[in-house]
Design a protein around this motif. Structure first.
Motif, PDB file in Angstrom:
ATOM      1  N   GLN A  57      30.262  31.734  91.810  1.00  0.00           N
ATOM      2  CA  GLN A  57      30.529  32.219  90.613  1.00  0.00           C
ATOM      3  C   GLN A  57      29.179  32.219  89.787  1.00  0.00           C
ATOM      4  OE1 GLN A  57      32.539  29.775  87.602  1.00  0.00           O
ATOM      5  NE2 GLN A  57      32.451  28.242  89.056  1.00  0.00           N
ATOM      6  N   GLU A 104      37.989  30.546  78.638  1.00  0.00           N
ATOM      7  CA  GLU A 104      37.134  30.117  79.806  1.00  0.00           C
ATOM      8  C   GLU A 104      38.024  30.029  81.182  1.00  0.00           C
ATOM      9  OE1 GLU A 104      38.147  28.670  76.967  1.00  0.00           O
ATOM     10  OE2 GLU A 104      36.247  28.328  75.614  1.00  0.00           O
ATOM     11  N   GLU A 105      39.098  29.906  81.041  1.00  0.00           N
ATOM     12  CA  GLU A 105      40.063  30.047  82.424  1.00  0.00           C
ATOM     13  C   GLU A 105      39.915  31.608  82.926  1.00  0.00           C
ATOM     14  OE1 GLU A 105      41.458  27.850  84.458  1.00  0.00           O
ATOM     15  OE2 GLU A 105      40.545  26.530  83.229  1.00  0.00           O
ATOM     16  N   SER A 130      36.244  32.277  84.135  1.00  0.00           N
ATOM     17  CA  SER A 130      36.120  31.418  85.609  1.00  0.00           C
ATOM     18  C   SER A 130      36.716  32.186  86.613  1.00  0.00           C
ATOM     19  CB  SER A 130      36.601  30.344  85.387  1.00  0.00           C
ATOM     20  OG  SER A 130      36.426  29.459  86.564  1.00  0.00           O
ATOM     21  N   LYS A 153      34.650  35.405  87.255  1.00  0.00           N
ATOM     22  CA  LYS A 153      33.170  34.960  87.866  1.00  0.00           C
ATOM     23  C   LYS A 153      33.341  34.662  89.317  1.00  0.00           C
ATOM     24  CE  LYS A 153      31.133  33.341  83.577  1.00  0.00           C
ATOM     25  NZ  LYS A 153      30.565  32.177  82.843  1.00  0.00           N
TER      26      LYS A 153
END
Length: 259
Positions: A63, A103-104, A107, A110
């Motif tokens: 990532q 953010e999840e 993530s 990425k």
């Protein structure tokens, strides 16, 4: 041997430490390929995969684009080149769409999409210089129909399908073939995420999903690995260049019935 040409073919598998990736490591090394597997960290479980298969390791979280490029570079150093890149690493979290945290979402993008874009950007110049290569993208049927509480995962996997079609056209004159596998429900550790989201047991998840599959069961990771092996073969890389192959055992649900 099933595919004689796989002998000494240089293969990098991202996310090769468990599930589908681990099965690919087993399958490709059994055919005589020189395999490097990637995962986030080298631990006891990963070492067992390396010891069993004879594969090598290029570790790090893809990532981070810089790390992804280093993963590819090290794999080339370990094997003396790169013939086949299998983009398999994935992360999934589940939550209702309006409750999902940014953010999840990012993530998963990425890891599942951007990380593989970085790996491919690092791999293409190497393949071009060597006269060609094969890139195999592992998408998901979650990326074809969307999935309850898995918007980030589904969106990232959908992006891989479009990316594969573009890359196959763009680099056809460089003898770089790009194929995509769209697995249905596979019996991997990722099913635990589904079970937790649905608040049922792992066995109940397996039974529920199997009810929508013509084959009458969910697939084993080795069945996806066999499809990848064909795509990496001389015949498969030509026949399926720019195309995606749905390996689902006859999954016929068009949308989750429990939404």
């Amino acid at each position: 041997m099933k595919y004689v040409e796989m002998e000494n073919r240089k293969v990098l598998i991202t996310g090769g430490t468990q599930g589908i990736g681990e099965a690919m490591a087993d399958t490709f090394t059994a055919e005589g390929a020189d395999v490097v597997i990637n995962g986030r960290v080298l631990n006891e479980k990963v070492q067992k995969v390396l010891d069993r298969t004879g594969a090598k390791a290029s570790m790090g979280s893809i990532q981070d684009p810089k790390v992804a490029a280093e993963v590819v570079k090290k794999a080339c150093e370990l094997n003396g080149g790169l013939d086949v890149l299998i983009c398999n690493a994935a992360g999934m979290s589940m939550a209702p769409y309006l409750e999902s945290e940014p953010e999840e979402w990012w993530s998963q993008i990425k890891i599942n999409l951007s990380g593989h874009m970085a790996c491919i950007k690092a791999a293409i110049p190497i393949m071009k210089a060597a006269g060609g290569g094969t890139i195999i993208l592992i998408s998901s049927f979650f990326g074809t129909i969307g999935w309850n509480n898995a918007t980030g995962y589904g969106s990232s996997k959908s992006g891989l399908v479009a990316l594969g079609q573009y890359l196959a056209r763009k680099y056809k004159d460089d003898n770089i073939k790009v194929c995509t596998i769209i697995p249905g429900v596979i019996d991997t550790p990722q099913l635990n995420v589904d079970a937790n989201d649905l608040n049922i047991s792992l066995d109940e998840v397996r039974e529920m999903y199997a009810g929508d599959i013509a084959m009458g069961r969910i697939a084993h990771p080795s069945e996806i690995a066999e499809a990848a092996l064909y795509m990496a073969s001389d015949a498969g890389r030509k026949a399926l260049n720019g195309r995606h192959l749905i390996v689902s055992g006859g999954e016929y649900r068009s949308t989750p019935y429990y939404i």
